[in-house]
Design a protein around this motif. Structure first.
Motif, PDB file in Angstrom:
ATOM      1  N   ARG A 106       0.853  -1.185   0.000  1.00  0.00           N
ATOM      2  CA  ARG A 106       0.000   0.000   0.000  1.00  0.00           C
ATOM      3  C   ARG A 106       0.886   1.232   0.000  1.00  0.00           C
ATOM      4  O   ARG A 106       1.768   1.355   0.845  1.00  0.00           O
ATOM      5  N   GLY A 107       0.645   2.127  -0.948  1.00  0.00           N
ATOM      6  CA  GLY A 107       1.543   3.260  -1.111  1.00  0.00           C
ATOM      7  C   GLY A 107       0.834   4.600  -1.052  1.00  0.00           C
ATOM      8  O   GLY A 107      -0.388   4.686  -1.199  1.00  0.00           O
ATOM      9  N   ILE A 108       1.657   5.627  -0.827  1.00  0.00           N
ATOM     10  CA  ILE A 108       1.146   6.998  -0.898  1.00  0.00           C
ATOM     11  C   ILE A 108       1.984   7.742  -1.936  1.00  0.00           C
ATOM     12  O   ILE A 108       3.192   7.889  -1.790  1.00  0.00           O
ATOM     13  N   LEU A 109       1.295   8.145  -2.979  1.00  0.00           N
ATOM     14  CA  LEU A 109       1.936   8.898  -4.053  1.00  0.00           C
ATOM     15  C   LEU A 109       1.909  10.355  -3.621  1.00  0.00           C
ATOM     16  O   LEU A 109       0.857  10.863  -3.230  1.00  0.00           O
ATOM     17  N   PHE A 110       3.053  11.023  -3.679  1.00  0.00           N
ATOM     18  CA  PHE A 110       3.089  12.420  -3.232  1.00  0.00           C
ATOM     19  C   PHE A 110       4.090  13.200  -4.073  1.00  0.00           C
ATOM     20  O   PHE A 110       4.880  12.613  -4.818  1.00  0.00           O
ATOM     21  N   MET A 111       4.031  14.507  -3.913  1.00  0.00           N
ATOM     22  CA  MET A 111       4.948  15.390  -4.637  1.00  0.00           C
ATOM     23  C   MET A 111       6.016  15.801  -3.632  1.00  0.00           C
ATOM     24  O   MET A 111       5.667  16.315  -2.564  1.00  0.00           O
ATOM     25  N   ASN A 112       7.286  15.571  -3.943  1.00  0.00           N
ATOM     26  CA  ASN A 112       8.312  16.000  -2.983  1.00  0.00           C
ATOM     27  C   ASN A 112       8.583  17.501  -3.127  1.00  0.00           C
ATOM     28  O   ASN A 112       7.970  18.168  -3.968  1.00  0.00           O
ATOM     29  N   GLU A 113       9.537  18.018  -2.321  1.00  0.00           N
ATOM     30  CA  GLU A 113       9.747  19.477  -2.327  1.00  0.00           C
ATOM     31  C   GLU A 113      10.265  19.996  -3.667  1.00  0.00           C
ATOM     32  O   GLU A 113      10.106  21.168  -3.980  1.00  0.00           O
TER      33      GLU A 113
END
Ligand code: AMP
Ligand code: MG
Length: 431
Positions: free
Chosen positions: A373-380
């Motif tokens: 199970r993953g969380i896709l996110f935008m890094n800095e």
């Protein structure tokens, strides 16, 4: 609905895979054995969302039905463009959407035209109003423009450029989206022929399970799988049939399976198929039909049963899913969902996974497919990355709730280093 018999080869294939059958093998075995539903029904367009088109839609008209302006501006003949630098064009009329200009546009003349209005036959080009200077000489309007970028045919939408008359506009097997509904409406069609909805009965098995509203004695758990399954079925647009919780005893199980056969095209059970507790389930399912018990090289969701059971005149495709709540969802998404779409008559559409950078190292054993199970996110730095939700246990449903994507670690893949690329499937898309 299921090609009989499930060939013996499938069992043979299982031998020689002590670690379990590869996911891809199981997926293709399931796919080979399913026959799509044939029945159709007619529904109004407002009831057609998420239904599967049963017959091609052939466009009865051109869309758009006539050449029209793509912008507000002035329509003229492109032959007049070549010497336009010092030319004034006399404005001889107006066309608005729904109201055509009835006259004829002569050399060095133009008409004011609004977006969507029908082009005069002689005209093929629209000069956007922003590019035009308007002059009035003795009550007569003229336009001039200096742009050298205008070319013949600019800012005009061609008759039939969206959909051509007598050509297929949508093909049978399409899962109808909001865009499809609009497209069908643009053809003037109010009803469509769709496949009958697949009926899917489901129940949970386990003496420890309690339904909502019941007390929870020590050692018991609330049944969550039925709610997860119901939700996943509803999202797919099939008809869910909830048969409740069934005790771990052969008589109740047989009665419920027979009832499910009568009510549904497909039966989903959860629990009772893992190694030790599968024995009487196995005997019973064999009594009612032809069912294979698979050990699949995957995590979570290793045990799964698949086959066809029969009761009197009725029969149904059976998926015996594992009991652990995350395993149920994983097995549903990667085996049941494609099978339900195939049975429903949906044309084949693979979900396209994306490759993204893993923000962290992930441990992975080669020789099985892992669904984390993953969380896709935008890094800095504005780059898309994925991280894994806290605990990955197959009973930790909160990991699924928290996640916004599934990270798929392939059969042969080993440990993943931070910064390496992994495959993901996002839970939600735009449509
Ligand atoms: P089983 O495959 O029946 O041995 O179940 C494996 C695990 O999943 C056990 O811990 C069960 O209590 C749990 N489980 C099985 N069915 C359900 C359910 N419907 N809701 C929540 N947990 C379940
Ligand atoms: Mg159980």
């Amino acid at each position: 609905m299921l090609k009989p018999p499930l060939s013996e080869i499938t069992q043979t294939q299982a031998n020689g895979h002590s670690n379990g059958l590869p996911v891809a093998t199981v997926q293709s075995l399931i796919q080979q054995h399913l026959l799509p539903l044939q029945e159709h029904e007619t529904v109004g367009l407002t009831d057609a969302l998420n239904r599967i088109l049963a017959i091609d839609i052939i466009s009865p008209i051109h869309v758009p039905a006539y050449d029209n302006a793509a912008m507000d501006g002035y329509a003229l003949r492109s032959a007049d463009l070549s010497n336009h630098t010092n030319t004034k064009y006399q404005v001889v009329g107006l066309a608005v959407a729904g109201k055509k200009f009835n006259g004829e546009v002569q050399e060095n003349q133009c008409i004011r035209i609004m977006t969507g209005a029908q082009m005069p036959d002689e005209c093929n080009t629209v000069i956007p109003q922003e590019l035009v200077t308007l002059q009035k000489i003795e009550e007569q309007e003229y336009i001039a423009f200096t742009s050298h970028h205008i070319q013949a045919g600019d800012n005009r939408r061609l008759k039939g450029e969206d959909l051509a008359k007598d050509k297929p506009a949508l093909l049978a097997g399409k899962l109808l989206s909001p865009a499809d509904l609009g497209l069908i409406a643009s053809l003037g069609i109010a009803e469509v022929s769709v496949k009958r909805k697949l009926r899917v009965a489901f129940f949970s098995t386990g003496d420890e399970l309690r339904s909502l509203g019941e007390a929870l004695p020590e050692g018991c758990v609330y049944d969550s799988n039925r709610y997860t399954i119901q939700g996943m079925l509803q999202k797919m647009g099939v008809t869910p049939i909830d048969l409740g919780v069934v005790k771990d005893d052969p008589i109740s199980l047989e009665a419920t399976l027979r009832e499910a056969c009568k009510l549904a095209d497909v039966i989903l059970t959860s629990g009772g198929v893992s190694g030790g507790d599968a024995d009487y389930t196995r005997t019973l399912m064999h009594k009612l039909g032809y069912v294979l018990f698979w050990k699949i090289a995957m995590r979570p969701g290793r045990p799964m049963a698949f086959g066809k059971i029969t009761s009197g005149e009725d029969s149904a495709v059976l998926f015996g899913l594992p009991g652990n709540p995350v395993a149920v969802m994983v097995a549903f998404y990667f085996f049941v969902r494609p099978a339900l779409y195939q049975l429903s008559g949906r044309s084949k559409t693979e979900i396209q996974p994306m490759q993204v950078t893993s923000a962290q190292a992930i441990r992975k054993k080669p020789g099985r497919t892992e669904y984390q199970r993953g969380i896709l996110f935008m890094n800095e730095q504005g780059q898309q990355q994925v991280r894994i939700t806290g605990s990955q246990g197959s009973g930790i449903l909160s990991s699924m709730s928290e996640a916004n994507c599934m990270v798929i670690l392939q059969h042969d893949q080993g440990d993943i280093a931070a910064g390496a690329s992994v495959e993901i499937i996002p839970f939600e898309g735009l449509l």
